[in-house]
Design a protein around this motif. Structure first.
Motif, PDB file in Angstrom:
ATOM      1  N   UNK A   1      -2.794  16.792  -9.332  1.00 13.70           N
ATOM      2  CA  UNK A   1      -2.054  16.799 -10.589  1.00 13.70           C
ATOM      3  C   UNK A   1      -1.514  15.435 -11.000  1.00 13.70           C
ATOM      4  N   UNK A   2      -2.087  14.419 -10.501  1.00 17.36           N
ATOM      5  CA  UNK A   2      -1.526  13.104 -10.767  1.00 17.36           C
ATOM      6  C   UNK A   2      -1.600  12.734 -12.247  1.00 17.36           C
ATOM      7  N   UNK A   3      -2.759  12.965 -12.817  1.00 16.92           N
ATOM      8  CA  UNK A   3      -2.885  12.583 -14.223  1.00 16.92           C
ATOM      9  C   UNK A   3      -1.955  13.425 -15.088  1.00 16.92           C
TER      10      UNK A   3
ATOM     11  N   UNK B   1       0.843  -1.194   0.000  1.00 19.99           N
ATOM     12  CA  UNK B   1       0.000   0.000   0.000  1.00 19.99           C
ATOM     13  C   UNK B   1       0.870   1.233   0.000  1.00 19.99           C
ATOM     14  N   UNK B   2       0.630   2.088  -0.917  1.00 19.98           N
ATOM     15  CA  UNK B   2       1.429   3.293  -1.029  1.00 19.98           C
ATOM     16  C   UNK B   2       0.520   4.505  -1.053  1.00 19.98           C
ATOM     17  N   UNK B   3       0.853   5.478  -0.201  1.00 17.49           N
ATOM     18  CA  UNK B   3       0.045   6.684  -0.179  1.00 17.49           C
ATOM     19  C   UNK B   3       0.985   7.870  -0.165  1.00 17.49           C
ATOM     20  N   UNK B   4       0.931   8.676  -1.179  1.00 18.70           N
ATOM     21  CA  UNK B   4       1.833   9.808  -1.274  1.00 18.70           C
ATOM     22  C   UNK B   4       1.035  11.084  -1.400  1.00 18.70           C
ATOM     23  N   UNK B   5       1.445  12.078  -0.653  1.00 17.57           N
ATOM     24  CA  UNK B   5       0.737  13.349  -0.763  1.00 17.57           C
ATOM     25  C   UNK B   5       1.734  14.464  -0.563  1.00 17.57           C
ATOM     26  N   UNK B   6       1.848  15.329  -1.518  1.00 16.67           N
ATOM     27  CA  UNK B   6       2.769  16.436  -1.331  1.00 16.67           C
ATOM     28  C   UNK B   6       3.325  16.904  -2.647  1.00 16.67           C
TER      29      UNK B   6
ATOM     30  N   UNK C   1       2.734  -4.212  -5.143  1.00 12.27           N
ATOM     31  CA  UNK C   1       1.818  -3.127  -4.804  1.00 12.27           C
ATOM     32  C   UNK C   1       0.381  -3.445  -5.186  1.00 12.27           C
ATOM     33  N   UNK C   2      -0.503  -3.220  -4.230  1.00  6.74           N
ATOM     34  CA  UNK C   2      -1.907  -3.525  -4.442  1.00  6.74           C
ATOM     35  C   UNK C   2      -2.739  -2.256  -4.560  1.00  6.74           C
ATOM     36  N   UNK C   3      -2.378  -1.262  -3.778  1.00  6.10           N
ATOM     37  CA  UNK C   3      -3.181  -0.037  -3.813  1.00  6.10           C
ATOM     38  C   UNK C   3      -2.278   1.177  -3.784  1.00  6.10           C
ATOM     39  N   UNK C   4      -2.575   2.110  -4.622  1.00  3.74           N
ATOM     40  CA  UNK C   4      -1.792   3.337  -4.666  1.00  3.74           C
ATOM     41  C   UNK C   4      -2.734   4.522  -4.582  1.00  3.74           C
ATOM     42  N   UNK C   5      -2.329   5.485  -3.752  1.00  2.80           N
ATOM     43  CA  UNK C   5      -3.102   6.722  -3.691  1.00  2.80           C
ATOM     44  C   UNK C   5      -2.110   7.864  -3.733  1.00  2.80           C
ATOM     45  N   UNK C   6      -2.239   8.719  -4.696  1.00  2.00           N
ATOM     46  CA  UNK C   6      -1.262   9.793  -4.859  1.00  2.00           C
ATOM     47  C   UNK C   6      -1.968  11.127  -4.991  1.00  2.00           C
ATOM     48  N   UNK C   7      -1.495  12.121  -4.278  1.00  2.00           N
ATOM     49  CA  UNK C   7      -1.987  13.486  -4.465  1.00  2.00           C
ATOM     50  C   UNK C   7      -0.774  14.356  -4.715  1.00  2.00           C
ATOM     51  N   UNK C   8      -0.679  14.855  -5.916  1.00  6.22           N
ATOM     52  CA  UNK C   8       0.509  15.628  -6.241  1.00  6.22           C
ATOM     53  C   UNK C   8       0.180  17.102  -6.315  1.00  6.22           C
ATOM     54  N   UNK C   9       0.795  17.847  -5.457  1.00  5.48           N
ATOM     55  CA  UNK C   9       0.584  19.288  -5.492  1.00  5.48           C
ATOM     56  C   UNK C   9       1.548  19.911  -6.483  1.00  5.48           C
TER      57      UNK C   9
END
Lengths: 426, 325
Positions: A268-270, A207-212, A225-233
């Protein structure tokens, strides 16, 4: 005064149950049980899971007093505690950086600590002492607002499975080596980092969660990796960096995750994924990918649309798709005409006979009704034989185009007899 | 599945017929078993929504405390973790936020900690002089209580002895009126008080010597001086002395306690009152009122006398009792 023998029905329950009960109490109440009766005097002292927060002391307007009281309470508790401490949690807004915390950590490092959660106040960030890195048995580490500086001799947390760092000051190479030196790491969460360029080596990561603000993320050797959540500022220099980047971000990020089941991308992930030369035709199939949620997708940017397409076309078992459109499309209505020549792009890019055989739910939100958006929905409706729900919600900024949107939607051919189009009017 | 223990038993071939029953652990009795079966039967049906399950759980745990404890015990021995969690949470809710008396009543716990143990500081001394003073006072108090305990036992024996006497003796006892009975009691109390006074004298002297800084200790000093000064004037009113000491100490203890002793607040509040039993309490109240009236009548002159006397006494005490710290 109750002195009737034999009527006491709780004190003789096994210690494990008493501990379960005491663990479900706020720690202050658990300590208070020590004056109930002679049997209860030290039942609290062998608790292995302790959670401290600002409720442990009476609050008042005098912050220094509250801080001192909290420090005293925790110190006294730890000193009187008997036996191992497996879980230690401290969440406080009052306590910041204090020499006592170092002592507590030293104490805990000798008590077989396994789970450590520290969330401290906002002013002066706590600098983690080196004894933190000698907690050999740590399986879970969560830190909020502190400074980490692993010593040179640090070889990693060999048992660590869960790592979460939020607003933590740490050198970029230190964090990379921290991650790669924890061989059992299964879950990683990094929040609010500044301009981090990161390569992640974590063979057991699930599980990976990235924000920043991430300049660059490369997932090397993260095959489980099974689940990814990313928030890219995005800040200005990251935007620049994006322009200049030559490698293909899609491949770097999603190139090595064949077991992926769930992907969530914010902000901005996409866009991040769309950067790169030649949106590589690396043939990867995401056989297990079931849920995809992408927010802030800009349907004016062809490259972003291509990213979405590439993702869903290579996911034969996709079941749920949520797409939220970017707000920047607000001014798009005037330029819609200019996009007309690209409208045959759908026939070009989409392989014929591409069916989404498992797709059941699609949610589109914040839509503006521009041609590309509508064509995307048309594409999905036409190629999803088991689709059950297509939910469309226009953006709050769209006031007049709603009826047109609805009319267009009603015309689209549907491959699935069960498909319902739900137009959300809020 | 839900119940590992029973599952494992089934795997070993038990439970298939009457001759090979699964033997339940001792803490599971028939009524508990039927409750547990109800629970399992409800929850194993897959179609239920979370809301339904939650409301079933809420209703399920509504039973008297004894049964709830038994149920927890039974669920634990059958290794039924969801049920153990549910019942533990219910029990925790019964403990959270209640006073010790309420909790003791809910679970029928014996209140068998001695006063001493309740007062015993569950913490370590810090550098705060007030805490040091407090711990010293606690130590004194503990000694007093031990004395009282011992004397009480002695008294109890004596009193029982008295009750065995003839009717005539009893009659004369009763007819002797309040004076006699009081006299009897006074003498006993005098014994205790003298001992207590000595200890308190030592305490106050050591306080005077070591903790000069805090106002709290100064207050205690003055009060003790005052009462000791008065004592010199009223030789036969030792009870009042003792009473005043107790009241003053009680009050002072509650003053000195601030939020830093938060974990102890709850330990001490009800218990300082408990140390004097009700009959004695009434008597003391009456005497205190009496004494207060007398005090207030000519307070200013008295004050002067006491202070001047007290000062003189203090220095002399230091010389004699200095080593008693």
């Amino acid at each position: 005064m109750d002195n009737v023998l034999g009527r006491d029905f709780i004190s003789d329950l096994p210690q494990s149950i008493i501990e379960t009960i005491l663990t479900k109490l706020p720690i202050r109440d658990a300590v208070r049980t020590s004056i109930l009766s002679s049997k209860w005097r030290y039942k609290w002292a062998t608790l292995t899971q302790v959670e401290f927060d600002d409720r442990c002391v009476t609050l008042s307007n005098d912050k220094v007093l509250v801080e001192n009281n909290l420090v005293k309470f925790i110190t006294q508790f730890l000193f009187l505690h008997n036996g191992p401490v497996h879980k230690f949690m401290l969440t406080t807004a009052y306590l910041q950086s204090s020499p006592e915390i170092d002592q507590w950590l030293l104490f805990l490092s000798r008590k077989d600590i396994r789970e450590l959660v520290l969330e401290l106040g906002e002013q002066e960030w706590f600098r983690a002492p080196s004894c933190l890195f000698s907690c050999r048995k740590l399986t879970r580490l969560e830190l909020v607002r502190c400074e980490l500086d692993p010593p040179l001799t640090f070889k990693g947390f060999l048992c660590l499975k869960y790592l979460s760092l939020q607003q933590v000051l740490i050198a970029p190479d230190a964090i990379e080596s921290l991650i790669s030196s924890c061989p059992l790491l299964e879950s990683l969460t990094l929040s609010y980092f500044d301009s981090l360029a990161l390569t992640i080596h974590a063979p057991n990561l699930k599980y990976l969660c990235l924000e920043g603000e991430f300049k660059d993320i490369c997932l090397e050797n993260t095959t489980l990796l099974v689940a990814i959540s990313v928030a890219m500022y995005m800040t200005d220099d990251i935007a620049e960096h994006f322009e200049q980047s030559s490698s293909c971000n899609f491949d770097k990020f999603l190139g090595g995750v064949p077991c992926l089941e769930r992907l969530i991308g914010h902000i901005y992930f996409t866009k991040y994924l769309s950067i790169g030369n030649d949106l590589g035709k690396l043939p990867i199939t995401y056989c297990h990918l079931k849920i995809v949620e992408l927010y802030q997708v800009s349907f004016e940017d062809m490259k972003e649309i291509l990213v979405v397409l590439r993702l869903i076309v290579n996911s034969p078992n996709l079941q749920e798709l949520h797409i939220s459109v970017s707000n920047n499309n607000g001014s798009s209505n005037t330029t819609a005409a200019a996009e007309a020549p690209d409208l045959d792009f759908w026939e070009k890019e989409c392989p014929s006979g591409c069916m989404f055989k498992q797709l059941k739910t699609v949610k589109m939100t914040d839509m503006f009704g521009i041609p590309h958006e509508m064509d995307f929905i048309k594409f999905l409706l036409g190629n999803s034989p088991v689709l059950e729900i297509m939910s469309v919600a226009p953006s709050v900024y769209v006031t007049e185009g709603r009826l047109n949107m609805l009319i267009e939607l009603a015309r689209f051919r549907r491959a699935s007899a069960k498909a319902e189009i739900i137009f959300i009017q809020d | 599945m839900f119940c590992p223990m029973i599952c494992s038993e089934i795997h070993t071939g038990m439970g298939s017929s009457k001759n090979y029953p699964i033997s339940l652990p001792p803490r599971v009795n028939p009524s508990m078993l039927s409750l547990i079966l109800d629970y399992c039967r409800f929850h194993q049906v897959p179609g239920r929504s979370n809301k339904e399950r939650k409301s079933f759980d809420e209703k399920f745990i509504r039973m008297d405390t004894k049964r709830l404890c038994e149920l927890t015990s039974a669920a634990d021995s059958l290794q039924l973790k969801p049920l153990v969690d549910l019942t533990s949470r219910a029990l925790a809710r019964m403990i959270e936020g209640k006073t010790p008396e309420e909790i003791r009543e809910t679970f029928h716990l014996p209140d068998d900690l001695t006063e001493e143990e309740k007062l015993e500081p569950l913490k370590n001394t810090t550098d705060d002089p007030r805490i040091r003073l407090l711990n010293r006072l606690y130590a004194r108090k503990r000694k007093e209580l031990k004395e009282r305990e011992r004397l009480k036992n002695v008294d109890v024996e004596e009193e029982e002895h008295v009750d065995d006497r003839s009717v005539d003796d009893l009659l004369s006892f009763i007819n002797g009126g309040n004076g006699d009975s009081k006299g009897v009691r006074t003498s006993k109390n005098k014994k205790k008080n003298r001992r207590r006074k000595d200890q308190l004298k030592n305490a106050s002297s050591s306080c005077a010597v070591s903790s000069n800084n805090t106002s709290a200790s100064n207050n205690v000093e003055i009060h003790k001086e005052e009462s000791n000064g008065l004592d010199s004037m009223h030789q036969n009113v030792t009870i009042h002395d003792h009473v005043l000491h107790n009241m003053v100490e009680t009050l002072k203890l509650q003053d000195v306690e601030d939020d830093s002793f938060a974990p102890e607040d709850e330990f001490d509040e009800g218990d300082i009152d408990d140390e004097i039993d009700p009959a004695m309490q009434e008597k003391i109240d009456r005497e205190v009122e009496d004494f207060a009236r007398r005090l207030n009548s000519d307070w200013p002159e008295r004050m002067q006398e006491i202070l001047s006397l007290g000062k003189g006494r203090r220095y002399s005490r230091l010389d004699h009792d200095g080593e008693d710290i």
